[in-house]
Design an enzyme around this catalytic site. Structure first.
Site, short mmCIF file in Angstrom:
data_model
loop_
_atom_site.label_atom_id
_atom_site.label_comp_id
_atom_site.label_asym_id
_atom_site.label_seq_id
_atom_site.Cartn_x
_atom_site.Cartn_y
_atom_site.Cartn_z
N GLU A 169 0.82 -1.21 0.00
CA GLU A 169 0.00 0.00 0.00
C GLU A 169 0.86 1.27 0.00
O GLU A 169 0.50 2.26 -0.63
CB GLU A 169 -0.93 0.01 1.21
CG GLU A 169 -1.94 1.13 1.23
CD GLU A 169 -3.04 0.99 0.19
OE1 GLU A 169 -3.92 1.87 0.14
OE2 GLU A 169 -3.03 0.00 -0.57
N THR A 273 -14.00 4.98 -12.60
CA THR A 273 -13.00 4.68 -11.58
C THR A 273 -13.29 3.38 -10.85
O THR A 273 -12.43 2.86 -10.15
CB THR A 273 -12.88 5.85 -10.58
OG1 THR A 273 -11.69 5.69 -9.81
CG2 THR A 273 -14.10 5.92 -9.67
#
Length: 349
Positions: A169, A273
């Site tokens: 991440e 998205t």
């Protein structure tokens, strides 16, 4: 509403225009698009003199809360939707905003193949970190023809994927180490998405090898009896009992289309998205509600008629001559901003 927060992100309030614009065209009611466009225009009016945006703001005061920004969490889909709205709806207004924003990002956030975060007011770097959400950026660059920059960044993201088996991440670029707490991988789709776009643009089989590596990693590290599990820690590959919906909606979809693109052959699509395909069609360009300025569209004459032209039939960012290198003319997208920092570095050795 009582006890409701007034804080939101730039991407949260600036990434509704595709869905609301499509809804307006499907229903004939311009109110949906008008509301979303009002939010986009308000956000754009809040940009700094450097054409940079912040990450979070207060919706009641209209003031920025977080001035440090980049291309990742909190702002990513705002940039994405400016360009995709231009392609889908064909309005110059979206392109003008996107082009200014894109050039500003390339000037103030880029460091070699990487993108750090910076203060929107000064352009001074704030956080030197890779975030997995940033991996969508090379795919966006493909849509404007900045293939050289897209390829460089994509290779760095893939290097990090290979180093850990999946992409963490957050990775600290200045220290070349993982973030101490954000070491997880929640099955995010952004690297697969950019790989698909780069392959479609170049047809370089290397990107198929990248896709194969991603698929193999997902099968080896994240596959469980009930599906695919998020990785809690990329250093141990400990798993969580959780699978996000975007894994199916986006990650698997982009990987599937990488290896079988027959769905894309007969029709141009823009992906939202969240990975939903919207067909690009001229009729959506021809629908001009009153919320747009007069003349804010691409038009051409056919006899005595003035018709609207699909943005997809135009080169979004025309190629221009940059320089001559070793006797050969180098041509780049007009959106390409040459790297000026002499000490930029790459992770690839």
């Amino acid at each position: 509403m009582e006890n409701e927060t007034t804080e939101t992100s730039t991407s949260g309030c600036g990434s509704l225009i595709l869905e609301m614009g499509a809804l307006s065209r499907l229903t004939g009611n311009p109110e949906y698009e008008a509301a979303a466009l009002h939010a986009v225009r308000k956000l754009w009016s809040m940009r700094s003199p450097l054409d940079l945006m912040g990450t979070t703001l207060d919706v009641l005061t209209g003031e920025w809360i977080e001035h440090s920004s980049g291309i990742g969490a909190g702002v990513d889909s705002f940039y994405e939707y400016l360009l995709k709205a231009y392609i889908l709806f064909g309005r110059n207004e979206y392109w003008d905003m996107f082009h200014s924003a894109y050039v500003a990002v390339q000037k103030h956030f880029r460091h070699g193949p990487w993108y750090h975060e910076a203060d929107m007011r000064t352009g001074k770097a704030t956080y030197w970190q890779l975030t997995s959400l940033q991996a969508f950026w090379p795919g966006l660059q493909i849509l404007v023809g900045d293939i050289s920059a897209a390829n460089l960044s994509h290779r760095e993201f893939f290097y990090v994927w290979k180093k850990y088996g999946v992409i963490p991440e957050r990775y600290l670029l200045d220290m070349h180490i993982l973030h101490p707490t954000e070491k997880y991988y929640p099955l995010r789709p952004e690297l697969a998405e950019s790989t698909l776009f780069l392959y479609q643009a170049t047809k370089d089989p290397w990107y198929l090898e990248v896709g194969e590596t991603i698929v193999n990693s997902l099968n080896v590290y994240t596959r469980v009896n009930g599906g695919f599990a998020s990785v809690r820690d990329v250093t141990t590959m400990e798993l969580e009992d959780h699978q996000h919906s975007f894994f199916l909606a986006e990650t698997c979809k982009y990987l599937y289309l990488l290896f079988d693109d027959t769905f894309l052959v007969e029709q141009n699509y823009i992906f939202t998205t969240e990975g939903h395909p919207f067909p690009v069609q001229s009729s959506w360009h021809e629908w001009v509600p009153s919320i747009y300025k007069e003349g804010d569209a691409f038009t051409y004459k056919e006899g005595k008629k003035r018709l609207f032209k699909s943005a997809m039939s135009s080169m979004l960012c025309p190629a221009v001559s940059i320089s001559t290198v070793k006797g050969k003319l180098r041509v780049e997208s007009a959106c390409h901003v040459p790297e000026k920092k002499s000490k930029s570095q790459t992770l690839i050795r």
